[in-house]
Design a protein around this motif. Structure first.
Motif, PDB file in Angstrom:
ATOM      1  N   THR A  63      31.041 161.093   4.006  1.00 23.51           N
ATOM      2  CA  THR A  63      30.496 162.277   3.340  1.00 23.51           C
ATOM      3  C   THR A  63      29.176 161.975   2.649  1.00 23.51           C
ATOM      4  O   THR A  63      28.195 162.735   2.763  1.00 23.51           O
ATOM      5  CB  THR A  63      31.518 162.835   2.332  1.00 23.51           C
ATOM      6  N   ALA A  64      29.117 160.877   1.934  1.00 20.04           N
ATOM      7  CA  ALA A  64      27.886 160.540   1.207  1.00 20.04           C
ATOM      8  C   ALA A  64      26.720 160.381   2.169  1.00 20.04           C
ATOM      9  O   ALA A  64      25.582 160.809   1.858  1.00 20.04           O
ATOM     10  CB  ALA A  64      28.096 159.252   0.406  1.00 20.04           C
ATOM     11  N   VAL A  65      26.959 159.780   3.317  1.00 18.55           N
ATOM     12  CA  VAL A  65      25.893 159.605   4.315  1.00 18.55           C
ATOM     13  C   VAL A  65      25.443 160.965   4.827  1.00 18.55           C
ATOM     14  O   VAL A  65      24.237 161.262   4.900  1.00 18.55           O
ATOM     15  CB  VAL A  65      26.385 158.720   5.479  1.00 18.55           C
ATOM     16  N   LEU A  66      26.387 161.824   5.182  1.00 18.55           N
ATOM     17  CA  LEU A  66      26.041 163.137   5.737  1.00 18.55           C
ATOM     18  C   LEU A  66      25.292 164.000   4.730  1.00 18.55           C
ATOM     19  O   LEU A  66      24.461 164.835   5.111  1.00 18.55           O
ATOM     20  CB  LEU A  66      27.305 163.848   6.210  1.00 18.55           C
ATOM     21  N   LEU A  67      25.564 163.822   3.477  1.00 21.92           N
ATOM     22  CA  LEU A  67      24.870 164.601   2.458  1.00 21.92           C
ATOM     23  C   LEU A  67      23.443 164.117   2.222  1.00 21.92           C
ATOM     24  O   LEU A  67      22.615 164.852   1.668  1.00 21.92           O
ATOM     25  CB  LEU A  67      25.643 164.532   1.135  1.00 21.92           C
ATOM     26  N   SER A  68      23.136 162.896   2.671  1.00 23.78           N
ATOM     27  CA  SER A  68      21.831 162.319   2.337  1.00 23.78           C
ATOM     28  C   SER A  68      20.872 162.199   3.524  1.00 23.78           C
ATOM     29  O   SER A  68      19.659 162.162   3.334  1.00 23.78           O
ATOM     30  CB  SER A  68      22.013 160.926   1.720  1.00 23.78           C
ATOM     31  N   VAL A  69      21.381 162.155   4.748  1.00 25.62           N
ATOM     32  CA  VAL A  69      20.489 161.906   5.881  1.00 25.62           C
ATOM     33  C   VAL A  69      20.018 163.209   6.520  1.00 25.62           C
ATOM     34  O   VAL A  69      20.628 164.276   6.339  1.00 25.62           O
ATOM     35  CB  VAL A  69      21.172 161.040   6.969  1.00 25.62           C
ATOM     36  N   ASP A  70      18.931 163.107   7.266  1.00 21.48           N
ATOM     37  CA  ASP A  70      18.377 164.241   8.015  1.00 21.48           C
ATOM     38  C   ASP A  70      19.268 164.513   9.217  1.00 21.48           C
ATOM     39  O   ASP A  70      19.527 163.625  10.026  1.00 21.48           O
ATOM     40  CB  ASP A  70      16.955 163.895   8.461  1.00 21.48           C
ATOM     41  N   THR A  71      19.752 165.740   9.356  1.00 22.20           N
ATOM     42  CA  THR A  71      20.592 166.110  10.497  1.00 22.20           C
ATOM     43  C   THR A  71      19.990 167.284  11.275  1.00 22.20           C
ATOM     44  O   THR A  71      20.688 167.957  12.040  1.00 22.20           O
ATOM     45  CB  THR A  71      22.014 166.486  10.031  1.00 22.20           C
ATOM     46  N   ALA A  72      18.714 167.521  11.123  1.00 25.81           N
ATOM     47  CA  ALA A  72      18.078 168.642  11.814  1.00 25.81           C
ATOM     48  C   ALA A  72      18.214 168.472  13.324  1.00 25.81           C
ATOM     49  O   ALA A  72      17.901 167.427  13.883  1.00 25.81           O
ATOM     50  CB  ALA A  72      16.602 168.709  11.439  1.00 25.81           C
ATOM     51  N   GLY A  73      18.700 169.509  13.995  1.00 29.84           N
ATOM     52  CA  GLY A  73      18.821 169.475  15.442  1.00 29.84           C
ATOM     53  C   GLY A  73      19.988 168.662  15.955  1.00 29.84           C
ATOM     54  O   GLY A  73      20.162 168.529  17.164  1.00 29.84           O
ATOM     55  N   ALA A  74      20.796 168.119  15.066  1.00 32.66           N
ATOM     56  CA  ALA A  74      21.954 167.342  15.505  1.00 32.66           C
ATOM     57  C   ALA A  74      23.075 168.277  15.952  1.00 32.66           C
ATOM     58  O   ALA A  74      23.134 169.454  15.567  1.00 32.66           O
ATOM     59  CB  ALA A  74      22.451 166.431  14.389  1.00 32.66           C
ATOM     60  N   VAL A  75      23.975 167.736  16.767  1.00 32.91           N
ATOM     61  CA  VAL A  75      25.159 168.477  17.206  1.00 32.91           C
ATOM     62  C   VAL A  75      26.370 167.586  16.969  1.00 32.91           C
ATOM     63  O   VAL A  75      26.413 166.445  17.435  1.00 32.91           O
ATOM     64  CB  VAL A  75      25.077 168.875  18.695  1.00 32.91           C
ATOM     65  N   PHE A  76      27.349 168.119  16.249  1.00 39.26           N
ATOM     66  CA  PHE A  76      28.582 167.389  15.963  1.00 39.26           C
ATOM     67  C   PHE A  76      29.712 168.043  16.760  1.00 39.26           C
ATOM     68  O   PHE A  76      30.080 169.186  16.502  1.00 39.26           O
ATOM     69  CB  PHE A  76      28.882 167.419  14.460  1.00 39.26           C
ATOM     70  N   LEU A  77      30.233 167.305  17.723  1.00 35.33           N
ATOM     71  CA  LEU A  77      31.242 167.829  18.645  1.00 35.33           C
ATOM     72  C   LEU A  77      32.611 167.257  18.284  1.00 35.33           C
ATOM     73  O   LEU A  77      32.903 166.093  18.545  1.00 35.33           O
ATOM     74  CB  LEU A  77      30.889 167.460  20.082  1.00 35.33           C
ATOM     75  N   GLY A  78      33.459 168.080  17.683  1.00 41.30           N
ATOM     76  CA  GLY A  78      34.813 167.651  17.372  1.00 41.30           C
ATOM     77  C   GLY A  78      34.892 166.547  16.353  1.00 41.30           C
ATOM     78  O   GLY A  78      35.810 165.721  16.416  1.00 41.30           O
ATOM     79  N   CYS A  79      33.977 166.508  15.416  1.00 37.73           N
ATOM     80  CA  CYS A  79      33.957 165.459  14.395  1.00 37.73           C
ATOM     81  C   CYS A  79      34.632 165.959  13.117  1.00 37.73           C
ATOM     82  O   CYS A  79      34.199 166.966  12.544  1.00 37.73           O
ATOM     83  CB  CYS A  79      32.523 165.036  14.083  1.00 37.73           C
ATOM     84  N   SER A  80      35.662 165.267  12.679  1.00 40.26           N
ATOM     85  CA  SER A  80      36.271 165.605  11.391  1.00 40.26           C
ATOM     86  C   SER A  80      35.300 165.234  10.275  1.00 40.26           C
ATOM     87  O   SER A  80      34.702 164.161  10.293  1.00 40.26           O
ATOM     88  CB  SER A  80      37.581 164.836  11.214  1.00 40.26           C
ATOM     89  N   MET A  81      35.139 166.142   9.317  1.00 42.87           N
ATOM     90  CA  MET A  81      34.278 165.843   8.166  1.00 42.87           C
ATOM     91  C   MET A  81      34.685 166.702   6.986  1.00 42.87           C
ATOM     92  O   MET A  81      35.343 167.743   7.150  1.00 42.87           O
ATOM     93  CB  MET A  81      32.796 166.040   8.515  1.00 42.87           C
ATOM     94  N   ASP A  82      34.303 166.257   5.808  1.00 39.80           N
ATOM     95  CA  ASP A  82      34.572 166.985   4.579  1.00 39.80           C
ATOM     96  C   ASP A  82      33.876 168.352   4.628  1.00 39.80           C
ATOM     97  O   ASP A  82      32.760 168.467   5.150  1.00 39.80           O
ATOM     98  CB  ASP A  82      34.053 166.164   3.400  1.00 39.80           C
ATOM     99  N   PRO A  83      34.513 169.417   4.108  1.00 40.41           N
ATOM    100  CA  PRO A  83      33.887 170.753   4.134  1.00 40.41           C
ATOM    101  C   PRO A  83      32.497 170.783   3.507  1.00 40.41           C
ATOM    102  O   PRO A  83      31.601 171.498   3.985  1.00 40.41           O
ATOM    103  CB  PRO A  83      34.872 171.616   3.353  1.00 40.41           C
ATOM    104  N   GLU A  84      32.305 170.018   2.434  1.00 44.83           N
ATOM    105  CA  GLU A  84      30.990 169.982   1.795  1.00 44.83           C
ATOM    106  C   GLU A  84      29.947 169.396   2.746  1.00 44.83           C
ATOM    107  O   GLU A  84      28.824 169.913   2.853  1.00 44.83           O
ATOM    108  CB  GLU A  84      31.039 169.148   0.513  1.00 44.83           C
TER     109      GLU A  84
END
Length: 371
Positions: A44-65
């Motif tokens: 979660t901490a990584v996802l909140l801090s890195v650039d994810t523009a244009g990324a696609v997450f396919l079937g990845c479990s992650m925190d709602p935030e």
């Protein structure tokens, strides 16, 4: 917000948590990446801090935030689908251990059997959501298969599912798979029982001395067929794998369309499909060093002409070699060879087909044809 691009190179695919950590550590950005079926609940901490523009997450479990943040940053998030016996977004091929998990209880408890039951139910229901999930799954499997076979010289081995363990025909198909693997080919089969299992077994046996295959064949002969008990048949294969671990790799490409036929446990990489047409085309199209056709019935006859058709119309390169084994079978019982010859004479494929009497002749015939 910039729209998500509809394409990304293969080197921007992430299919494991280790790859995810490596990418973030190296560049600090996930922009434009495709992340497949990776559990990111601890990132979660990584996802909140890195650039994810244009990324696609396919079937990845992650925190709602984290999911809300990456969406707001321009990523597409396709969440996992609960309640399925398979992952439609999977990034890797199946392993025998994965498909046969819970075999100690019974085959009916395995992911393979449960996926087949789900397929039968949803196919009968005509559920459009289920058909979409099947299509996504099969495309994911094709992507993983292509990644596995980059630069590989693949020889397909086709033949009937009814070939029983303990027979001379089964032993011959196993020796064929072993010889092809030792010659540097990647053996690919339809991934099921019979001739397919035998060829995958031979490739598994390739790193060991010749006596290993002889002993393995004797052990397997105690459960000659998947009928009446898939459980006993599969357990015999895993007994062989446990006695001789870390065998040679090969590929099996089965289908839940014929889910009453279980996959065999000797293919190290299993690309299992819901759609049989996709599976058949994928298997033959990837056999770039040739195909050996052992005696079989309707399914094998279909595969011969599925392979002959692109060879017939090939205009940019050389047709792939085709070797048919057992003259009497292919000229008398199922007289496929005369028709194949008549097609071959009209096109450049005539020099790329061969009919041999004995299975031992197939590797040399393949080599002679340019495989």
């Amino acid at each position: 917000m910039q729209p998500t691009p509809l394409h990304a190179s293969r080197d921007r695919e992430i299919e494991s948590l280790a790859e995810f950590d490596e990418v973030v550590s190296a560049g600090g950005s996930l922009a434009q990446y495709r992340v497949q079926a990776v559990d990111l609940t601890d990132r979660t901490a990584v996802l909140l801090s890195v650039d994810t523009a244009g990324a696609v997450f396919l079937g990845c479990s992650m925190d709602p935030e984290a999911a809300a943040k990456v969406r707001a940053a321009g990523a597409l998030v396709f969440p996992p689908v609960p309640g399925l016996p398979f992952d439609p977004y999977r990034g890797l091929l199946y392993s025998p251990a994965e498909l046969f998990d819970s075999l100690d209880t019974d085959y009916a408890a395995t992911p393979d059997a449960r996926a087949y039951a789900w397929f039968q139910q949803t196919k009968a229901d005509g559920d459009v959501f289920a058909s979409m999930l099947r299509a996504i799954h099969d495309d994911s499997v094709s992507d993983a298969l292509d990644e596995l076979l980059v630069d590989a010289r693949v020889v397909g081995v086709m033949g009937g599912h009814a070939m029983a363990r303990g027979t001379e025909a089964y032993k011959g198909a196993a020796r064929l798979g072993r010889e092809l693997a030792r010659a540097g080919f990647t053996v690919a089969t339809g991934g099921g029982p019979g001739a397919m299992e035998a060829a995958n077994l031979g490739a598994y046996a390739a790193p060991f001395d010749d006596g290993m295959l002889t002993e393995a064949l004797q052990l397997l002969a105690k459960a000659p067929s998947f009928a009446p008990s898939v459980t006993d048949w599969a357990r015999a294969a895993f007994d062989v794998r446990e006695r001789w671990p870390a065998g040679g790799p090969s590929v099996g490409i089965p289908t839940w369309f014929y889910g009453h036929e279980p996959p065999n446990a000797f293919a190290g990489h299993i690309a299992k499909y819901f759609a049989n047409a996709t599976r058949e085309d994928g298997l033959l199209a990837r056999s770039n060093a040739g195909v050996v056709f052992l005696p079989g019935a309707a399914g094998t006859v279909q595969e011969i002409f599925d392979n002959a058709t692109p060879n017939y119309y090939e205009s940019r390169g050389e047709p792939t070699p085709m070797v048919l084994v057992n003259r009497a079978h292919w000229t008398e019982r199922h007289p496929t060879w005369p028709l194949l010859q008549s097609l071959a004479r009209e096109r450049p494929m005539e020099s790329r087909i061969a009919l041999v009497d004995r299975i031992e002749e197939a590797p040399e015939a393949l080599k002679r044809l340019g495989g």
